[in-house]
Design a protein around this motif. Structure first.
Motif, PDB file in Angstrom:
ATOM      1  N   SER A  80      87.129 115.388  -4.140  1.00 18.58           N
ATOM      2  CA  SER A  80      86.134 114.456  -5.126  1.00 18.58           C
ATOM      3  C   SER A  80      86.768 113.471  -5.907  1.00 18.58           C
ATOM      4  N   LEU A  81      87.546 113.555  -6.732  1.00 20.58           N
ATOM      5  CA  LEU A  81      87.899 112.015  -7.503  1.00 20.58           C
ATOM      6  C   LEU A  81      87.973 110.649  -6.703  1.00 20.58           C
ATOM      7  N   LEU A  82      88.998 111.373  -5.543  1.00 17.05           N
ATOM      8  CA  LEU A  82      90.178 110.699  -4.437  1.00 17.05           C
ATOM      9  C   LEU A  82      88.801 109.685  -3.499  1.00 17.05           C
ATOM     10  N   LYS A  83      87.612 109.930  -2.877  1.00 19.33           N
ATOM     11  CA  LYS A  83      86.989 109.541  -2.765  1.00 19.33           C
ATOM     12  C   LYS A  83      86.618 108.095  -3.212  1.00 19.33           C
ATOM     13  N   HIS A  84      86.277 108.010  -4.437  1.00 23.01           N
ATOM     14  CA  HIS A  84      86.092 106.561  -5.292  1.00 23.01           C
ATOM     15  C   HIS A  84      87.414 105.644  -4.897  1.00 23.01           C
ATOM     16  N   ILE A  85      87.947 105.911  -4.003  1.00 27.74           N
ATOM     17  CA  ILE A  85      88.990 105.320  -3.597  1.00 27.74           C
ATOM     18  C   ILE A  85      88.105 104.022  -2.762  1.00 27.74           C
ATOM     19  N   LEU A  86      86.794 104.341  -1.758  1.00 28.03           N
ATOM     20  CA  LEU A  86      86.122 103.895  -1.516  1.00 28.03           C
ATOM     21  C   LEU A  86      84.694 103.867  -1.816  1.00 28.03           C
ATOM     22  N   ASP A  87      84.581 103.812  -2.666  1.00 27.57           N
ATOM     23  CA  ASP A  87      83.142 103.967  -3.382  1.00 27.57           C
ATOM     24  C   ASP A  87      82.750 102.963  -2.850  1.00 27.57           C
ATOM     25  N   ALA A  88      81.512 103.508  -2.751  1.00 26.91           N
ATOM     26  CA  ALA A  88      80.242 102.752  -2.037  1.00 26.91           C
ATOM     27  C   ALA A  88      80.200 101.294  -2.146  1.00 26.91           C
ATOM     28  N   LYS A  89      80.725 100.927  -4.285  1.00 25.96           N
ATOM     29  CA  LYS A  89      80.221  99.652  -4.710  1.00 25.96           C
ATOM     30  C   LYS A  89      81.930  99.083  -5.017  1.00 25.96           C
ATOM     31  N   PRO A  90      82.539  98.236  -4.249  1.00 23.64           N
ATOM     32  CA  PRO A  90      84.297  97.857  -4.098  1.00 23.64           C
ATOM     33  C   PRO A  90      84.328  97.736  -5.554  1.00 23.64           C
ATOM     34  N   ILE A  91      83.521  96.850  -5.956  1.00 22.96           N
ATOM     35  CA  ILE A  91      83.775  96.612  -8.145  1.00 22.96           C
ATOM     36  C   ILE A  91      84.747  98.316  -8.224  1.00 22.96           C
ATOM     37  N   THR A  92      83.800  99.300  -8.216  1.00 18.90           N
ATOM     38  CA  THR A  92      83.705 100.468  -8.730  1.00 18.90           C
ATOM     39  C   THR A  92      85.190 101.308  -7.896  1.00 18.90           C
ATOM     40  N   ARG A  94      88.145  99.331  -7.020  1.00 20.72           N
ATOM     41  CA  ARG A  94      88.791  98.741  -7.709  1.00 20.72           C
ATOM     42  C   ARG A  94      89.324  98.646  -9.258  1.00 20.72           C
ATOM     43  N   GLN A  95      88.100  99.510  -9.593  1.00 23.69           N
ATOM     44  CA  GLN A  95      88.059  99.696 -10.655  1.00 23.69           C
ATOM     45  C   GLN A  95      89.281 101.292 -10.947  1.00 23.69           C
ATOM     46  N   PHE A  96      88.715 101.862 -10.413  1.00 22.77           N
ATOM     47  CA  PHE A  96      89.586 102.892 -10.000  1.00 22.77           C
ATOM     48  C   PHE A  96      90.478 102.991  -9.826  1.00 22.77           C
ATOM     49  N   ILE A  97      90.837 102.615  -8.558  1.00 16.16           N
ATOM     50  CA  ILE A  97      92.376 102.171  -7.520  1.00 16.16           C
ATOM     51  C   ILE A  97      93.331 101.815  -8.605  1.00 16.16           C
ATOM     52  N   GLN A  98      93.232 100.393  -9.882  1.00 16.24           N
ATOM     53  CA  GLN A  98      93.558 100.125 -11.274  1.00 16.24           C
ATOM     54  C   GLN A  98      94.515 101.160 -12.130  1.00 16.24           C
ATOM     55  N   ALA A  99      93.639 102.128 -12.034  1.00 15.01           N
ATOM     56  CA  ALA A  99      93.645 102.813 -13.542  1.00 15.01           C
ATOM     57  C   ALA A  99      94.340 104.871 -12.806  1.00 15.01           C
ATOM     58  N   TYR A 126      84.587  97.743   3.848  1.00 16.46           N
ATOM     59  CA  TYR A 126      83.829  95.734   2.365  1.00 16.46           C
ATOM     60  C   TYR A 126      84.003  95.268   3.217  1.00 16.46           C
ATOM     61  N   PRO A 127      82.571  94.795   2.804  1.00 20.40           N
ATOM     62  CA  PRO A 127      82.998  92.390   3.373  1.00 20.40           C
ATOM     63  C   PRO A 127      84.105  92.131   3.106  1.00 20.40           C
ATOM     64  N   ASP A 128      84.249  91.367   3.840  1.00 21.30           N
ATOM     65  CA  ASP A 128      85.606  89.946   3.933  1.00 21.30           C
ATOM     66  C   ASP A 128      85.456  90.171   2.169  1.00 21.30           C
ATOM     67  N   SER A 129      85.101  89.172   2.133  1.00 20.87           N
ATOM     68  CA  SER A 129      84.888  88.581   0.545  1.00 20.87           C
ATOM     69  C   SER A 129      85.573  89.820  -0.398  1.00 20.87           C
ATOM     70  N   MET A 130      85.958  91.103  -0.092  1.00 21.74           N
ATOM     71  CA  MET A 130      86.073  91.942  -1.319  1.00 21.74           C
ATOM     72  C   MET A 130      87.915  92.868  -0.857  1.00 21.74           C
ATOM     73  N   ALA A 131      87.316  93.343   1.044  1.00 21.36           N
ATOM     74  CA  ALA A 131      88.366  94.319   1.914  1.00 21.36           C
ATOM     75  C   ALA A 131      90.270  93.693   0.991  1.00 21.36           C
ATOM     76  N   PRO A 132      90.188  92.248   1.553  1.00 19.90           N
ATOM     77  CA  PRO A 132      91.785  91.965   0.954  1.00 19.90           C
ATOM     78  C   PRO A 132      91.724  92.248  -0.842  1.00 19.90           C
ATOM     79  N   LEU A 133      90.543  92.083  -1.685  1.00 19.57           N
ATOM     80  CA  LEU A 133      91.054  92.359  -3.234  1.00 19.57           C
ATOM     81  C   LEU A 133      91.343  93.403  -2.778  1.00 19.57           C
TER      82      LEU A 133
END
Length: 150
Positions: A80-92, A94-99, A126-133
């Motif tokens: 359940s937690l790992l689904k947040h690797i692809l959270d609806a919000k890319p900022i969430t 990113r922070q999850f992945i980084q942790a 994710y949008p093209d602006s966020m996917a690479p990040l």
């Protein structure tokens, strides 16, 4: 921390700066002691909240408390937690992945599953602006986890 209950209630504060201060306090305590660990069920609920800021706080507090989880609550909730690797919000996301290296360090038995989930993540949602990040975060996290194993 003087009032742990007040701090944890503050994680839901509608004022972002105030909620962030409470989050920083809870995070600091989580990294130093298991005083916040009994609230892990609350953090699991936060991780599923509709509000992405609350979701992010919950996810990061779960990871910060992983080293205190001797009975495997996080292990049981990992899918359940790992689904947040692809959270609806890319900022969430990113922070999850980084942790995630912190989670893998605290629970080495989960590192393989975490790495598999990262490798399988399709950032094209994710949008093209966020996917690479997000992709860069995935690469950096995989490298950090794999280097820690070496």
């Amino acid at each position: 921390m003087e009032n742990l209950a007040e701090c944890l209630e503050g994680l839901y504060c509608p004022k972002p700066q105030q909620a962030y201060r409470y989050f920083q306090q809870a995070l600091a305590v989580s990294r130093e002691s298991n005083a916040v660990f009994p609230f892990l069920p609350q953090f699991f609920r936060m991780a599923e909240d509709a509000n992405s800021y609350i979701r992010t706080r919950g996810l990061l507090l779960i990871i910060a408390n992983a080293k205190w989880d001797e009975i495997g609550q996080i292990d049981d909730a990992l899918d359940s937690l790992l689904k947040h690797i692809l959270d609806a919000k890319p900022i969430t996301s990113r922070q999850f992945i980084q942790a995630l290296p912190e989670l893998a360090a605290a629970k080495p038995a989960l590192a393989g599953k975490v790495c598999r989930a990262l490798r399988q993540a399709d950032v094209s949602r994710y949008p093209d602006s966020m996917a690479p990040l997000v992709l860069k975060d995935i690469r950096n996290t995989l490298q950090a986890i794999e280097n820690a194993d070496a």
